[in-house]
Motif scaffolding. Structure first.
Motif: not given
Lengths: 799, 301
Positions: A554, A558, A615, A617, A634, A636, A638, A650, B273, B276, B280-281, B284-285, B287-288
């Motif tokens: 991005f 990030s 991810i 940032r 973050f 993950l 899975q 998870n 899941l 999240q 969460v994801i 954050i995206q 924010w980016i």
């Protein structure tokens, strides 16, 4: 009545006729500024702007892949060399027609006078000069000097006729002459010099007188009358780059008075139109106000004031990276408004060129869009060339790691007056490379003598295929073993394919597809003893598998990565046997192999497939060398229920780090960095099947400092909190920190409870102080569980 | 060992007639309640007389005992049947080794007990120890951790070496009650039985004297200093515990390894899941994107 004689179309002789004009303009020719400009171009042209012969700015990056890796590691991204910026006669205007006359030899002349070194090599002036051969202390007219002698000049004085005094050597006029005391010059050179002074537009009248000295040298006095114009209180700066040059209209000497007036009128009209057509310039209002202030304070506009204005304007441009910007003319003089004409250096063309090893232009393998997408917009056609954008382009292209040499050169556009052609010259690296390195291990043998561990050779075989299809796709592989004859023991391999521009090379979305086969071997920190237990037999975790993921960038830092991992995990003991359970040391000293299970399947070998996403940032930046900003990660994993015992889980981790700047500081090179408070939190948790090798461990240099890796425990859920205060000390910083790690009571939720089996606390705090020494952190950390401290040296950053 | 042929309980005849009578009585009582098998687990520290107690109950020397060393390296199950009723007694090695709870011993006991149902737990200690210490608590804790708190519903305390002269100024009864009380207290702590729960966990205490010099009454029964014959009394308490209405403890994998943490919350994984992804994801995206928008641009850009 107006006359702007700076541009060829408005040429006016420096004669009294100008005195009658209400407005006139003059051109201050741009002299070489000491750092970046060196004049080498010819005077031949009578045009104002003659940048065609100038040598461009060179942004050169000469990097071998190896040195790149090295320098990247040390934080130096590239080498930038700017050998020269030659703005030729750029911005030189000839005030009068006289300039044209001397055209032919002018080039040679300018070369000489602007590069004294060249003169020195031509004929050594220190020794070879001729005495004037005249009585001492007489004033000699310039044309009375002998044309065959080389005169040594011992003194140069400017004499202001209006004030009736000589001016100091720090005056800007001294920049205008190339003559230097102690130099040796011929009559022709001195005449040329006078011509230059007379035509530069700064003087109404200027002369050159020589006075003989008893020692055979001569003194030069330059009596002058400085040009002045009406006082002005407004200032205007316009960008005249790329404007068509109007053809000079010859002024007939036999013109009647009326014709002359008509002529001046049309000149004036032309000039007004020119101003209107010109684009606004980049010069910000504060600087413009500053210059207006200068004009108001001065009263009459003098040549020297214009020179100061030119210097100030050019200074702003050069300080802000507009290295090609030149003040070419001042127009509209003798009115209330001074118009400063600037050629800012508009980019008319962007050329990408490939060079072979010998530097010849050749056909490149890399596709142009790959390079074009790395160039900042400020380097595109129509923008003003900025050296910072050039540097950015250099850095970006360098990060592609496809080229051994990168040059970004602005070059004056021959076809387009005032334009800049940006040339990107690239030398490509070899597309394919392979490397074999071998090594023999030497170990202490009998009697301590060094012995070859075995006659079998070990080493690495690697190959790389870069830039496939010219789209920066690459395939690389390596195999490492300590024994090529029996490689199954410790074969480490990696095969990776990278496919950038997944959405097409023209799409601004930057996604990269990566797939790799890998194996790795790590010591499991899960099977580590607590403070009481010294020796816990280690467990090695071998992972072999394949991975495919997509990374979307991005911003520079990030990114979002997601993909699939399929791997086989094998746990082995010290002697490389597969072990299904950790070992433990019994109080009796014996070892029993019924410790916590190492794998989910209970056999010592697990297979599993899971999705992985990460991810990040990161908006941290360096402020005078200190990191400020924030970073959130973050991650993950899975599980998909595919593999041994159908693992479904998870597993997630969230890391939050804040670098808080505690004091506002001025940004700039050499300025002190601010003190920074670092706050850090890390939560890790897992729901579902959790084999011990995936358990979260507490303790270690990247978890809770002051403890060994995994010394605090291995748990299903963990929380780590840390705070660090960084105080700048000279070029580095010292810090104090406190950290805590906690298993949140979840150690028992790991099968076999390895935390308890190896008598670990499951939680712990530490605090300490440290110092950053280059790449190394030296710190004294106190482990709060036992209350003892120790000194640690660690590489890299904790956060 | 479970495949071992179950012997007829012949040694019962060696007991004095009065004891025999009482035992048969009690067994009959069990049979009346449709209890055909009784499995008794005997646990305790080393050298408190676990094996001797087992021998005394069975009436023959089924487990080797010696005075000065631990003779039981691994758990042993002794099974005797009589008229369709089977009595299983599991003798275990002492849990303490070198001042620590031996995880290994505990482990072997657990493995031995796999898939067996414990009807009665005999927690054995000596009457003539004067105080309880942390180790006792740890043993209780280890048992609780292994078999769950529920096992204490089916437990009784057995105090061996009952034939003693109590220290000065204490009557035998007083000494016995004090000793049993302190042991029970320790036991409750170790088993984490709260005060409110005490009533639910009524743990009976029985006295045992395995020594051959044990006093006997007129019926040739071994008796305690109070005069009660202890074997019938012990079996009586065992029967009571067995019939106290609580189910026996089936030792299975789940019990030993505790609740499988790997299975906990597994069904919620899809929900987790989704959470999240959306909470969460996605943020954050966002924010980016904000970062990219507010990023400091160089002056030329």
């Amino acid at each position: 009545m107006s006359s702007s004689f700076a541009t060829p179309s408005h040429l006016l002789p420096l004669t009294s006729s100008r005195r009658r004009s209400n407005s006139s303009s003059t051109t201050i020719f741009c002299l070489p500024s000491p750092t970046s400009i060196n004049n080498q171009s010819s005077l031949a042209s009578s045009q104002n702007l003659k940048p065609s012969k100038s040598r461009p700015i060179l942004l050169t990056s000469l990097l071998s892949p190896k040195s790149l890796a090295l320098s990247a590691a040390s934080g130096i991204l590239f080498h930038l060399s700017i050998p020269l910026f030659n703005s030729g006669g750029g911005g030189r205007g000839d005030g009068g027609g006289g300039g044209r006359g001397g055209g032919g030899e002018g080039g040679d002349f300018w070369t000489r006078i602007f590069s004294p070194i060249a003169v020195a090599t031509d004929d050594d002036p220190q020794k070879e000069w001729d005495s004037h051969g005249l009585p001492a202390n007489i004033v000699v007219q310039l044309n009375k000097l002998s044309g065959f002698k080389k005169y040594k000049v011992s003194e140069i004085v400017f004499f202001d006729r209006r004030r009736g005094s000589t001016i100091g050597t720090d005056d800007s006029f001294f920049e205008m002459v190339s003559l230097r005391p102690g130099g040796v010059y011929t009559k022709a050179q001195l005449q040329k010099e006078l011509e230059t002074l007379a035509t530069c537009g700064m003087f109404e009248k200027v002369d050159l007188e020589t006075k003989t000295n008893p020692d055979g040298t001569i003194n030069i006095t330059i009596p002058f009358l400085e040009s002045t114009w009406q006082s002005a209180d407004r200032f205007r700066c316009i960008n005249v780059g790329l404007m068509p040059q109007s053809k000079p209209i010859e002024m007939d000497a036999d013109m009647t008075e009326k014709e002359k007036i008509d002529y001046y009128r049309s000149q004036e009209k032309d000039y007004r139109r020119r101003i209107e057509r010109a684009r606004p310039c980049l010069l910000p209002p504060p600087v413009q106000r500053e210059i207006m202030q200068m004009l108001r304070e001065q009263g009459k506009v003098s040549a020297r004031l214009l020179q100061r204005i030119r210097d100030r304007v050019q200074q702003w441009y050069h300080e802000n990276g507009y290295a090609c910007a030149q003040v070419v003319n001042f127009g509209n003089l003798n009115t209330k408004e001074v118009v400063c004409e600037v050629v800012e250096g508009d980019i008319t063309q962007l050329v990408i060129q490939f060079q072979d090893k010998l530097g010849n232009v050749c056909e490149g393998n890399t596709q142009f869009p790959v390079i074009k997408r790395e160039l900042p917009n400020q380097l595109r056609q129509g923008q003003v060339f900025n050296i910072e954008a050039g540097k950015q382009a250099l850095r970006n292209i360098n990060s592609l790691a496809l080229f051994s040499n990168i040059e970004v050169n602005p070059r004056p556009d021959e076809k387009n007056e005032g334009g800049i052609v940006v040339e990107v010259k690239l030398k490509e690296l070899e597309q394919k490379s392979a490397e074999v390195s071998t090594e023999w291990s030497i170990v202490p043998g009998r009697g301590g003598r060094p012995t070859l561990a075995s006659i079998q050779p070990g080493g690495t075989v690697s190959f790389e295929h870069r830039n496939i299809k010219g789209l920066n796709r690459s395939l690389l592989g390596s195999v490492t073993t300590s024994n090529f004859l029996n490689p199954q023991d410790d074969l480490a391999f990696k095969l990776e394919y990278v496919h950038p521009y997944l959405d097409g090379v023209y799409n601004p979305r930057n996604r990269t597809f990566r797939t790799s086969c890998f194996n790795s071997r790590k010591l499991s920190p899960v099977f580590t003893g607590g403070p009481g237990i010294e020796e816990v037999p280690p467990i090695w975790v071998d992972r072999t598998g394949i991975k495919a993921n997509i990374t979307e960038n991005f911003t520079r830092q990030s990114k979002f990565t997601y993909g699939l991992v399929m791997e086989e995990i094998t746990t082995r003991d010290e002697s490389n046997n597969i072990s299904a359970n950790g070992q433990r040391v019994l109080p009796s000293g014996g070892v029993s192999a019924d410790g916590p299970p190492t794998t989910l399947s209970g056999t010592g070998v697990d297979l599993m497939a899971f999705l992985q996403a990460n991810i990040t940032r990161d908006n941290t930046k360096f402020l005078n060398g200190a990191i400020v900003g924030e970073r959130n990660v973050f991650q993950l994993d899975q599980g998909l229920g595919i593999g041994s015992k159908f693992p479904f889980f998870n597993r997630h981790q969230l890391t939050v780090t804040r670098f808080l700047q505690l004091k506002q500081v001025e940004e700039g090179a050499g300025k002190a960095p601010p003190p920074v408070l670092v706050l850090h939190g890390h939560y890790g948790g897992c729901v579902g099947d959790l084999p011990s090798y995936d358990a979260f461990t507490l303790g270690g240099p990247y978890s809770v400092r002051g403890y060994n890796m995994g010394e605090l425990g291995a748990a299903r859920n963990i929380l780590e909190l840390a705070a660090e205060l960084r105080i700048p000390v000279r070029i580095t910083h010292a810090y104090v920190f406190a950290e805590h790690g906690n298993d949140l009571g979840s150690s028992k939720d790991v099968k076999g409870n390895p935390t308890e089996v190896y008598r670990r606390m499951g939680q712990g705090s530490s605090y300490g102080i440290g110092m950053k020494l280059g790449l190394v952190r030296a710190e004294y950390a106190v482990d709060h569980n036992t209350g003892t401290g120790a000194i640690f040296f660690r590489f890299g950053e904790r956060f | 060992m479970s495949a071992q042929l179950i012997k007829e309980w012949t040694a019962i005849h060696q007991f004095p007639a009065a004891t025999q009578e009482k035992l048969v009585d009690l067994l009959g009582k069990l049979k009346n309640q449709d209890v055909n098998t009784l499995t008794i687990l005997v646990m305790g520290k080393c050298g408190v007389g676990k094996s001797s107690t087992v021998n005394s109950i069975i009436g023959e020397r089924v487990v080797t005992v010696s005075a000065f060393q631990s003779e039981t390296p691994r758990p042993v199950m002794v099974s005797r049947s009589r008229s369709g009723f089977t009595l299983n007694i599991i003798d275990t090695p002492g849990l303490v080794e070198g001042g620590y709870i031996s995880d290994q011993v505990l482990e072997t006991i657990k493995r031995f007990l796999m898939n067996k149902t414990i009807d009665v737990l005999l927690y054995v200690d000596r009457l003539d120890s004067y105080r309880v210490d942390n180790l006792d608590k740890q043993i209780v804790k280890a048992i609780t951790d292994s078999f769950g708190k529920e096992i204490w519903h089916k437990a009784m305390v057995v105090l061996t070496h009952a034939q003693l002269s109590p220290p000065d100024a204490l009557s035998y009864e007083e000494f016995f009650s004090k000793r049993s009380e302190s042991l029970l207290k320790c036991l409750r702590q170790g088993a984490r039985i709260s005060k409110n729960d005490v009533k639910n966990f009524a743990i009976p205490v029985a006295l045992v004297e395995n020594s051959g010099r044990c006093n006997k009454n007129e019926f040739d029964e071994k008796i305690l200093p109070m005069g009660t014959p202890w074997i019938p009394n012990l079996v009586h308490v065992i029967t009571d515990v067995a019939l106290n209405g609580k189910g026996g403890i089936l030792v299975d994998k789940k019990l030993i390894e505790g609740p499988n943490a790997n299975d906990r919350g597994k069904i919620f994984i899809p929900l987790i899941l989704a959470f999240q992804y959306f909470f969460v994801i996605k943020p954050i995206q966002k924010w980016i994107k904000m970062d990219a928008a507010t990023e400091d641009k160089p002056s030329w850009a």
